[in-house]
Structure formats: structure tokens, C-alpha cells
Scaffold this motif. Structure first.
Motif, PDB file in Angstrom:
ATOM      1  N   ASP A  67       0.834  -1.218   0.000  1.00  0.00           N
ATOM      2  CA  ASP A  67       0.000   0.000   0.000  1.00  0.00           C
ATOM      3  C   ASP A  67       0.863   1.259   0.000  1.00  0.00           C
ATOM      4  OD1 ASP A  67      -2.426  -1.229  -0.123  1.00  0.00           O
ATOM      5  OD2 ASP A  67      -2.618  -1.439   2.047  1.00  0.00           O
ATOM      6  N   GLU A  68       1.874   1.216   0.862  1.00  0.00           N
ATOM      7  CA  GLU A  68       2.782   2.375   0.928  1.00  0.00           C
ATOM      8  C   GLU A  68       3.538   2.530  -0.393  1.00  0.00           C
ATOM      9  OE1 GLU A  68       3.528   4.471   3.593  1.00  0.00           O
ATOM     10  OE2 GLU A  68       2.108   3.620   5.008  1.00  0.00           O
ATOM     11  N   ALA A  69       3.916   1.376  -0.971  1.00  0.00           N
ATOM     12  CA  ALA A  69       4.643   1.411  -2.251  1.00  0.00           C
ATOM     13  C   ALA A  69       3.759   2.015  -3.347  1.00  0.00           C
ATOM     14  CB  ALA A  69       5.088   0.004  -2.642  1.00  0.00           C
ATOM     15  N   LEU A  70       2.480   1.654  -3.329  1.00  0.00           N
ATOM     16  CA  LEU A  70       1.547   2.226  -4.314  1.00  0.00           C
ATOM     17  C   LEU A  70       1.471   3.749  -4.168  1.00  0.00           C
ATOM     18  CD1 LEU A  70      -1.307  -0.428  -4.244  1.00  0.00           C
ATOM     19  CD2 LEU A  70      -0.288   0.482  -6.325  1.00  0.00           C
ATOM     20  N   ASP A  71       1.416   4.203  -2.910  1.00  0.00           N
ATOM     21  CA  ASP A  71       1.378   5.657  -2.666  1.00  0.00           C
ATOM     22  C   ASP A  71       2.648   6.337  -3.191  1.00  0.00           C
ATOM     23  OD1 ASP A  71      -1.077   5.455  -1.541  1.00  0.00           O
ATOM     24  OD2 ASP A  71      -0.385   5.509   0.547  1.00  0.00           O
ATOM     25  N   LEU A  72       3.789   5.689  -2.930  1.00  0.00           N
ATOM     26  CA  LEU A  72       5.063   6.271  -3.375  1.00  0.00           C
ATOM     27  C   LEU A  72       5.137   6.360  -4.899  1.00  0.00           C
ATOM     28  CD1 LEU A  72       7.762   4.678  -1.023  1.00  0.00           C
ATOM     29  CD2 LEU A  72       6.966   7.035  -1.036  1.00  0.00           C
ATOM     30  N   VAL A  73       4.669   5.299  -5.559  1.00  0.00           N
ATOM     31  CA  VAL A  73       4.711   5.287  -7.024  1.00  0.00           C
ATOM     32  C   VAL A  73       3.772   6.358  -7.587  1.00  0.00           C
ATOM     33  CG1 VAL A  73       4.153   3.919  -9.083  1.00  0.00           C
ATOM     34  CG2 VAL A  73       5.439   2.889  -7.232  1.00  0.00           C
ATOM     35  N   GLN A  74       2.573   6.447  -6.996  1.00  0.00           N
ATOM     36  CA  GLN A  74       1.629   7.472  -7.470  1.00  0.00           C
ATOM     37  C   GLN A  74       2.215   8.874  -7.256  1.00  0.00           C
ATOM     38  OE1 GLN A  74      -2.468   7.166  -6.240  1.00  0.00           O
ATOM     39  NE2 GLN A  74      -2.817   9.351  -6.538  1.00  0.00           N
ATOM     40  N   ASP A  75       2.829   9.065  -6.112  1.00  0.00           N
ATOM     41  CA  ASP A  75       3.433  10.363  -5.820  1.00  0.00           C
ATOM     42  C   ASP A  75       4.537  10.691  -6.835  1.00  0.00           C
ATOM     43  OD1 ASP A  75       3.532  12.628  -4.110  1.00  0.00           O
ATOM     44  OD2 ASP A  75       5.444  11.906  -3.341  1.00  0.00           O
ATOM     45  N   ALA A  76       5.341   9.670  -7.159  1.00  0.00           N
ATOM     46  CA  ALA A  76       6.414   9.879  -8.142  1.00  0.00           C
ATOM     47  C   ALA A  76       5.838  10.217  -9.517  1.00  0.00           C
ATOM     48  CB  ALA A  76       7.295   8.630  -8.225  1.00  0.00           C
ATOM     49  N   MET A  77       4.737   9.552  -9.873  1.00  0.00           N
ATOM     50  CA  MET A  77       4.111   9.829 -11.173  1.00  0.00           C
ATOM     51  C   MET A  77       3.589  11.268 -11.221  1.00  0.00           C
ATOM     52  SD  MET A  77       2.227   6.351 -12.504  1.00  0.00           S
ATOM     53  CE  MET A  77       1.191   5.922 -11.141  1.00  0.00           C
ATOM     54  N   ILE A  78       2.960  11.697 -10.134  1.00  0.00           N
ATOM     55  CA  ILE A  78       2.404  13.061 -10.087  1.00  0.00           C
ATOM     56  C   ILE A  78       3.532  14.094 -10.168  1.00  0.00           C
ATOM     57  CG2 ILE A  78       1.222  14.749  -8.604  1.00  0.00           C
ATOM     58  CD1 ILE A  78      -0.525  12.396  -7.611  1.00  0.00           C
ATOM     59  N   ARG A  79       4.595  13.849  -9.419  1.00  0.00           N
ATOM     60  CA  ARG A  79       5.714  14.803  -9.427  1.00  0.00           C
ATOM     61  C   ARG A  79       6.372  14.879 -10.801  1.00  0.00           C
ATOM     62  NH1 ARG A  79       7.979  16.059  -3.999  1.00  0.00           N
ATOM     63  NH2 ARG A  79       6.498  15.196  -2.534  1.00  0.00           N
ATOM     64  N   LEU A  80       6.529  13.712 -11.422  1.00  0.00           N
ATOM     65  CA  LEU A  80       7.121  13.713 -12.761  1.00  0.00           C
ATOM     66  C   LEU A  80       6.229  14.492 -13.730  1.00  0.00           C
ATOM     67  CD1 LEU A  80       9.504  12.243 -14.501  1.00  0.00           C
ATOM     68  CD2 LEU A  80       7.577  10.939 -15.387  1.00  0.00           C
ATOM     69  N   ALA A  81       4.922  14.217 -13.652  1.00  0.00           N
ATOM     70  CA  ALA A  81       3.983  14.870 -14.570  1.00  0.00           C
ATOM     71  C   ALA A  81       3.949  16.384 -14.328  1.00  0.00           C
ATOM     72  CB  ALA A  81       2.592  14.272 -14.390  1.00  0.00           C
ATOM     73  N   ASN A  82       4.000  16.765 -13.056  1.00  0.00           N
ATOM     74  CA  ASN A  82       3.917  18.193 -12.724  1.00  0.00           C
ATOM     75  C   ASN A  82       5.172  18.965 -13.093  1.00  0.00           C
ATOM     76  OD1 ASN A  82       1.385  18.786 -11.737  1.00  0.00           O
ATOM     77  ND2 ASN A  82       1.842  18.031  -9.688  1.00  0.00           N
ATOM     78  N   ASN A  83       6.322  18.334 -12.835  1.00  0.00           N
ATOM     79  CA  ASN A  83       7.576  19.093 -12.936  1.00  0.00           C
ATOM     80  C   ASN A  83       8.396  18.807 -14.186  1.00  0.00           C
ATOM     81  OD1 ASN A  83       7.026  20.187 -10.369  1.00  0.00           O
ATOM     82  ND2 ASN A  83       7.906  18.384  -9.388  1.00  0.00           N
ATOM     83  N   TYR A  84       8.238  17.607 -14.756  1.00  0.00           N
ATOM     84  CA  TYR A  84       9.164  17.236 -15.832  1.00  0.00           C
ATOM     85  C   TYR A  84       8.466  16.776 -17.106  1.00  0.00           C
ATOM     86  CZ  TYR A  84      12.354  17.341 -11.881  1.00  0.00           C
ATOM     87  OH  TYR A  84      13.057  17.731 -10.780  1.00  0.00           O
ATOM     88  N   ALA A  85       7.175  17.000 -17.226  1.00  0.00           N
ATOM     89  CA  ALA A  85       6.455  16.549 -18.429  1.00  0.00           C
ATOM     90  C   ALA A  85       7.030  17.204 -19.678  1.00  0.00           C
ATOM     91  CB  ALA A  85       4.976  16.850 -18.292  1.00  0.00           C
ATOM     92  N   GLY A  86       7.566  18.406 -19.528  1.00  0.00           N
ATOM     93  CA  GLY A  86       8.101  19.128 -20.678  1.00  0.00           C
ATOM     94  C   GLY A  86       9.509  18.719 -21.065  1.00  0.00           C
ATOM     95  N   ARG A  87      10.146  17.888 -20.239  1.00  0.00           N
ATOM     96  CA  ARG A  87      11.521  17.463 -20.536  1.00  0.00           C
ATOM     97  C   ARG A  87      11.536  16.400 -21.622  1.00  0.00           C
ATOM     98  NH1 ARG A  87      14.519  19.197 -15.833  1.00  0.00           N
ATOM     99  NH2 ARG A  87      16.380  18.068 -16.462  1.00  0.00           N
ATOM    100  N   ALA A  88      12.719  16.192 -22.203  1.00  0.00           N
ATOM    101  CA  ALA A  88      12.865  15.176 -23.261  1.00  0.00           C
ATOM    102  C   ALA A  88      12.447  13.812 -22.718  1.00  0.00           C
ATOM    103  CB  ALA A  88      14.309  15.133 -23.729  1.00  0.00           C
ATOM    104  N   GLU A  89      11.806  13.038 -23.573  1.00  0.00           N
ATOM    105  CA  GLU A  89      11.249  11.758 -23.142  1.00  0.00           C
ATOM    106  C   GLU A  89      12.339  10.826 -22.594  1.00  0.00           C
ATOM    107  OE1 GLU A  89       8.807  10.070 -26.172  1.00  0.00           O
ATOM    108  OE2 GLU A  89       8.230   8.376 -24.925  1.00  0.00           O
ATOM    109  N   ALA A  90      13.537  10.925 -23.174  1.00  0.00           N
ATOM    110  CA  ALA A  90      14.639  10.062 -22.734  1.00  0.00           C
ATOM    111  C   ALA A  90      15.035  10.346 -21.286  1.00  0.00           C
ATOM    112  CB  ALA A  90      15.842  10.264 -23.648  1.00  0.00           C
TER     113      ALA A  90
END
Lengths: 211, 125
Positions: free
Chosen positions: A63-86
Motif C-alpha cells: 500500500d505504501e509502495a503504491l502511494d510512493l509510485v503514485q506520488d512519483a508519477m504526479i511529481r514527474l507529470a507536474n515538474n518534468y512533463a516538458g523534458r525530453a522523453e529520454a
């Protein structure tokens, strides 16, 4: 680049002063953004399962791992969506690894506080057999063998120092190269090689020749 | 000869570890996959939210400039000078009605109707 063209003019007439404001937006921008979101969706869909298992091995709580992964996805989407895909893969794992490290810090503090009151979490709380999901599609013997091998590996991984475990999981499980692993771990390529080499050596030693 | 064997053994070990890991990933249950899927969509919604916020943020100065221009005109020319034409209110009502679309489809007919003297038309018929 987004650009809005603004035009303000007085309405032709007598006493009345009515203003018209017209704005034009470059049409390609919206299509690019949607394309970007589609790429991000594909990236996250491709990485989320392995990321969950890596986080779960590191913190021993799904459960905690799921929260961490979701949090990482949100942070990536919020902060780095504009960065190169690589760049997404090492950035995503850097965020996730930071989350895992924070989780361990919080857990340490929590356990310390609980120990003052005579309670503390025990390693026995986690039962990998109970946590193992149902088999899917494989023969029972093969399934059992593979599951057992993974359980042994997970136990051995937990005994490793955190940095060695990170290096091993990112290099072996996720298949990141040395440079990407270095970005994900926030260290030099040389350190990655050292951590990884030591991890493999210790794991092989602990699991034995017949693993 | 020891070193290449050692390297080969390490590679074999890594391959086996990867296979065991991949197997454990394949075995993730439906409930977990569903939660991952939901989490991903929450992340993508955040991007869309940012995009909307950025869009509105971009329009904000435009609205501000228009409001400032209108205010300036009111101050310079007095509030009485800034009046909408009398017919404008009626025009807005027509535009806001959903049936008005039907009217636009037959715009030529209504233009003709407007320019024609109906009484004269009735007498002729």
C-alpha cells in the motif's frame, strides 16, 4: 511556444464606446500538448508495475509502495512533463528513490517513538508468502520455483545496504545503464559501478551457488 | 581464466534475478493493477490541470487589459458616455437563446421578411 495575439479596438460609432478584444492562439500548441500527455501516459503505463515492485521490495509494504509510485508519477507529470522523453526514466526513478529514502527516514523516527512506548514494528510483520499474488498461467511447480526464488532474492536484497540495493534493482530489474542509474541515484557513474559490483558479489554469496 | 568465469557467472546471476523479478511483476493482481491505473490517471489529470491553469493564466492579462481600457474610457469620457446601444440588450437575449441557431440558418429569409412590408404583402395576397 505559446503566443496570444491581443487586439483591442473601439467600436465604430457615435457616443458609444464598446471595446472588442480578440485573442488568437497558435493552433499547433494544443496538439503538441496532447501528444505529450499521450507519450507520458505510455511511459508511466510501461514503468508503473516494475516501479511498484521495486518500491515494494525496498519498503516491504504494498500500500505504501503504491502511494510512493503514485506520488512519483504526479511529481514527474507536474515538474518534468516538458523534458525530453529520454530523461523521464532516470528522473522518475530519482523521484521514487528519494521517496523511498524519505519513507525509511520517517519509519525510523516512527519506530523510535513507538519503542519509547514499548512498541515497535517487527520484521516478522511481513509475510512474503501471504503477500504473494495468485499464480497466473504457469505450471504450479515452475510458478512455485520462481516465486520462491524471488522471495529468497527479496530477503537477500533487504539485507544489503540501501545504496547497493538501489544500484542492483535499477541496473538489473529496470535495465538502466550506468549513466541513467547515476542520475536516478544522484551519484557518479563510478559509485554506481562500485555499489552494483558489491551488491552482486554479496547477493551471490548470500544466496549460494544453487539459487 | 578465473576472471571471465566470474564475470559470466555474475551475468548469469543477474539474468536469473531479472527473470524472477519479471515473473513477480506479471503476477501482480487485478486490484493492484487497478490502483496503479488510477494513480496514473491522477498524475495525468494533474498535467491537464496545469495546462488549464496555464491557459487561464495566459488569458488573465488580456482580461485585465480590456477591463483597464474600459475603465479608462469611463474615467476619461464619463460613465454616461459608455453606454451600449439600446438594441444591444435585445440582441444579447436573442444570441443567448438556444433557438437562435435556427434563426441563423434562415437568416436570408428573415432579412427578406424584415425588408418587406407585410401589410402590403397581405393586401396583395
Amino acid at each position: 511556444m505559446d503566443r496570444a495575439i491581443v487586439e483591442i479596438r473601439a467600436w465604430p460609432g457615435t457616443e458609444a464606446s464598446v471595446f472588442a478584444v480578440s485573442c488568437t492562439r497558435e493552433p499547433s500548441t494544443g496538439a503538441n500538448t496532447l501528444q505529450r500527455e499521450k507519450q507520458l501516459n505510455q511511459f508511466l503505463a510501461g514503468v508503473e508495475r516494475r516501479a511498484l515492485r521495486i518500491a515494494e521490495i525496498a519498503i516491504r509494504d504494498r500500500d505504501e509502495a503504491l502511494d510512493l509510485v503514485q506520488d512519483a508519477m504526479i511529481r514527474l507529470a507536474n515538474n518534468y512533463a516538458g523534458r525530453a522523453e529520454a530523461e523521464w526514466m532516470p528522473l522518475f526513478y530519482r523521484i521514487l528513490q528519494n521517496g523511498i529514502r524519505d519513507w525509511h527516514r520517517r519509519a525510523k523516527v516512527r519506530n523510535r517513538v513507538l519503542s519509547w512506548f514499548g512498541r515497535g514494528s517487527s520484521d516478522d510483520d511481513y509475510d512474503p508468502v501471504a503477500e504473494a499474488p495468485d499464480p497466473t498461467g504457469r505450471g504450479p511447480d515452475e510458478q512455485l520455483q520462481s516465486t520462491e526464488a524471488m522471495q529468497q532474492l527479496e530477503r537477500a536484497l533487504r539485507d544489503l545496504p540501501a545504496r547497493q540495493r538501489e544500484a542492483f534493482m535499477l541496473r538489473t530489474f529496470e535495465g538502466l545503464d550506468v549513466a541513467a542509474t547515476a542520475i536516478a541515484m544522484g551519484c557518479s557513474g563510478g559509485s554506481v559501478k562500485t555499489h552494483y559490483s558489491r551488491a552482486v558479489h554479496t547477493l551471490r554469496e548470500n544466496l549460494g551457488e544453487h539459487w | 581464466m578465473k576472471e571471465p568465469n566470474e564475470k559470466q557467472a555474475a551475468e548469469q546471476f543477474s539474468e536469473r534475478a531479472k527473470a524472477a523479478f519479471d515473473n513477480s511483476v506479471e503476477q501482480l493482481d487485478a486490484a493492484t493493477l487497478s490502483r496503479l491505473n488510477r494513480g496514473r490517471h491522477v498524475a495525468l489529470d494533474a498535467v491537464q490541470g496545469n495546462r488549464l491553469a496555464a491557459t487561464w493564466g495566459r488569458w488573465l492579462p488580456v482580461t485585465g487589459v480590456a477591463a483597464a481600457a474600459l475603465l479608462t474610457m469611463m474615467l476619461v469620457r464619463g460613465p454616461d458616455a459608455v453606454t451600449l446601444p439600446a438594441d444591444s440588450v435585445a440582441d444579447f437575449e436573442i444570441l443567448l437563446e438556444s433557438e437562435s441557431l435556427e434563426m441563423f440558418e434562415n437568416l436570408e429569409f428573415y432579412s427578406w421578411l424584415d425588408s418587406t412590408d407585410l401589410d402590403a404583402l397581405g393586401n396583395a395576397g
